[in-house]
Write a protein that holds these residues in place. Sequence first.
Motif, PDB file in Angstrom:
ATOM      1  N   LEU A 106       0.819  -1.210   0.000  1.00 53.62           N
ATOM      2  CA  LEU A 106       0.000   0.000   0.000  1.00 53.62           C
ATOM      3  C   LEU A 106       0.854   1.262   0.000  1.00 53.62           C
ATOM      4  N   PHE A 107       1.804   1.333   0.923  1.00 50.52           N
ATOM      5  CA  PHE A 107       2.566   2.574   1.085  1.00 50.52           C
ATOM      6  C   PHE A 107       3.745   2.681   0.119  1.00 50.52           C
ATOM      7  N   VAL A 108       4.514   1.624  -0.042  1.00 50.77           N
ATOM      8  CA  VAL A 108       5.707   1.703  -0.878  1.00 50.77           C
ATOM      9  C   VAL A 108       5.332   1.711  -2.362  1.00 50.77           C
ATOM     10  N   SER A 109       4.510   0.743  -2.771  1.00 50.70           N
ATOM     11  CA  SER A 109       4.083   0.743  -4.169  1.00 50.70           C
ATOM     12  C   SER A 109       3.196   1.944  -4.466  1.00 50.70           C
ATOM     13  N   GLY A 110       2.407   2.364  -3.461  1.00 52.39           N
ATOM     14  CA  GLY A 110       1.587   3.561  -3.637  1.00 52.39           C
ATOM     15  C   GLY A 110       2.439   4.796  -3.870  1.00 52.39           C
ATOM     16  N   GLY A 116       6.508   8.682  -7.842  1.00 53.73           N
ATOM     17  CA  GLY A 116       7.653   8.299  -8.658  1.00 53.73           C
ATOM     18  C   GLY A 116       8.785   7.668  -7.879  1.00 53.73           C
ATOM     19  N   LEU A 117       8.514   7.175  -6.650  1.00 56.87           N
ATOM     20  CA  LEU A 117       9.542   6.510  -5.861  1.00 56.87           C
ATOM     21  C   LEU A 117      10.063   5.295  -6.622  1.00 56.87           C
ATOM     22  N   ALA A 118      11.356   5.115  -6.625  1.00 53.41           N
ATOM     23  CA  ALA A 118      11.970   3.960  -7.283  1.00 53.41           C
ATOM     24  C   ALA A 118      11.762   2.727  -6.402  1.00 53.41           C
ATOM     25  N   ALA A 119      10.637   2.058  -6.602  1.00 54.19           N
ATOM     26  CA  ALA A 119      10.265   0.923  -5.765  1.00 54.19           C
ATOM     27  C   ALA A 119       9.412  -0.048  -6.564  1.00 54.19           C
ATOM     28  N   PRO A 120       9.311  -1.314  -6.139  1.00 56.14           N
ATOM     29  CA  PRO A 120       8.492  -2.295  -6.867  1.00 56.14           C
ATOM     30  C   PRO A 120       7.013  -1.918  -6.854  1.00 56.14           C
ATOM     31  N   VAL A 121       6.337  -2.231  -7.944  1.00 58.63           N
ATOM     32  CA  VAL A 121       4.891  -2.025  -8.035  1.00 58.63           C
ATOM     33  C   VAL A 121       4.258  -3.340  -8.482  1.00 58.63           C
ATOM     34  N   PRO A 122       2.993  -3.582  -8.116  1.00 56.85           N
ATOM     35  CA  PRO A 122       2.338  -4.834  -8.513  1.00 56.85           C
ATOM     36  C   PRO A 122       2.344  -5.009 -10.029  1.00 56.85           C
ATOM     37  N   ASP A 140       9.822  -8.703  -2.742  1.00 58.09           N
ATOM     38  CA  ASP A 140      10.623  -7.616  -3.307  1.00 58.09           C
ATOM     39  C   ASP A 140      10.686  -6.399  -2.389  1.00 58.09           C
ATOM     40  N   ILE A 141       9.685  -6.216  -1.536  1.00 60.31           N
ATOM     41  CA  ILE A 141       9.644  -5.026  -0.677  1.00 60.31           C
ATOM     42  C   ILE A 141      10.102  -5.366   0.735  1.00 60.31           C
ATOM     43  N   ASN A 142       9.327  -6.154   1.459  1.00 59.21           N
ATOM     44  CA  ASN A 142       9.668  -6.517   2.838  1.00 59.21           C
ATOM     45  C   ASN A 142      10.591  -7.736   2.838  1.00 59.21           C
ATOM     46  N   VAL A 143      11.843  -7.519   2.469  1.00 57.11           N
ATOM     47  CA  VAL A 143      12.751  -8.651   2.266  1.00 57.11           C
ATOM     48  C   VAL A 143      13.152  -9.327   3.578  1.00 57.11           C
ATOM     49  N   GLN A 144      12.811  -8.728   4.722  1.00 59.92           N
ATOM     50  CA  GLN A 144      13.126  -9.351   6.006  1.00 59.92           C
ATOM     51  C   GLN A 144      12.088 -10.390   6.435  1.00 59.92           C
ATOM     52  N   MET A 145      10.921 -10.406   5.791  1.00 62.15           N
ATOM     53  CA  MET A 145       9.811 -11.224   6.260  1.00 62.15           C
ATOM     54  C   MET A 145       9.966 -12.735   6.099  1.00 62.15           C
ATOM     55  N   PRO A 146      10.836 -13.246   5.219  1.00 62.06           N
ATOM     56  CA  PRO A 146      11.029 -14.697   5.209  1.00 62.06           C
ATOM     57  C   PRO A 146      11.428 -15.268   6.566  1.00 62.06           C
ATOM     58  N   PHE A 147      12.038 -14.446   7.414  1.00 61.41           N
ATOM     59  CA  PHE A 147      12.351 -14.925   8.767  1.00 61.41           C
ATOM     60  C   PHE A 147      11.075 -15.310   9.513  1.00 61.41           C
ATOM     61  N   LEU A 148      10.063 -14.439   9.466  1.00 57.93           N
ATOM     62  CA  LEU A 148       8.808 -14.747  10.147  1.00 57.93           C
ATOM     63  C   LEU A 148       8.095 -15.910   9.478  1.00 57.93           C
ATOM     64  N   ARG A 149       8.148 -15.963   8.177  1.00 59.19           N
ATOM     65  CA  ARG A 149       7.516 -17.060   7.431  1.00 59.19           C
ATOM     66  C   ARG A 149       8.096 -18.406   7.849  1.00 59.19           C
ATOM     67  N   ASP A 150       9.456 -18.497   7.856  1.00 61.57           N
ATOM     68  CA  ASP A 150      10.099 -19.750   8.227  1.00 61.57           C
ATOM     69  C   ASP A 150       9.956 -20.035   9.720  1.00 61.57           C
TER      70      ASP A 150
END
Length: 357
Positions: A106-110, A116-122, A140-150
């Motif tokens: 919502l915030f980063v892709s938004g 025009g922020l240089a960031a991933p979009v859907p 691509d955005i919250n690259v730290q979240m695989p820790f919580l997933r695993d």
Amino acid sequence: MLTTDAARRSDAISIARVICILGVVYVHAWTGLSGHDLEGLRGTPQESLRWTLMEIFGRSAVPLLGLISGWLVGGSARTQDWVRHVGRKARTILLPMILWNGLAILFVSGAAWALGLAAPVPSSTGWMFQELFIVSRNPDINVQMPFLRDLFLCMLAAPLFVRLPGWLLGSIAVMAALCQIMGWGPPVLMRASILFFFVIGIIARREGLADRVAGLPWMVAAAPFALLMSAQLYVSLHPGSGMPGVAISTLDMAVRIAAAVFFWRFAWSLAASVARGMLLRIEPFAFFLFCSHLILIWLGGPVLGALFGKLGSPFYPAYLLVQPLLVLVAVILLGSLLSRASPRLAKLLSGGRLMAA
């Protein structure tokens, strides 16, 4: 004496979470450059400083977080009821992960669309699904979240793990270490090392290793980490060293083990220092910090970067060094405001940690 040791151990666990998660910010610190441009600066003083901070305080601190999770599960009677255990971990780990991934989109892709922020979009429904749930690839955005997933997957198996004999748990740890070294794991586990340290945490609880490591002389705890980290930094800063990939992965695993020992010994010392009170006051915000810091870096990094400059600029090193503290201040402000405005939402997004903040 036992009561005193238990209280200090509890404080050390809370403090370890704070220092480890603050260190993670260095891994994702804003640089203002693309990956290609960063490679072009490899070997320069500023890029070497960034890699040093990433390796010492970032990547090396994460294993202790997984180990602590395993240690706590190993002593919890709540794992006896699998359904309630999984439901609780879904509320405190899985649901916050999904919500924060949604907020990142919502915030980063938004901001990418609107400003025009240089960031991933859907780019597709599949991309959205992967970003939200981390099914088979890193986001691509919250690259730290695989820790919580695993970690959540480890929690699903925790009621089984705590019932296994020590030799079988050790075998699982060895297999996880081998998978990490060989690069096996995805799409089941994004990072097999998380399973390794989670299981080692359960073993550490059974064998009383937390207190034994805490009682190590400083030099004994620090020397292996310092030596192995020196080798790791050399390899990281000299990618053309010719060292085989398996050897690099083995060194990385050895560094993670030595780092877990060192940072636990460090947290134990801080639990009896003048910094104890301040660090314990920060701890309720630690999970919020872990989940939100990349959103804040995506959005706030360019704003402050306009003042300090990108990596390579004269004032960038000062900006780099204080980024964890800047993010922490923003998190404490946001978390405190959210706790007052919507306590239920604050509790949800913090995995239950900000309920009393």
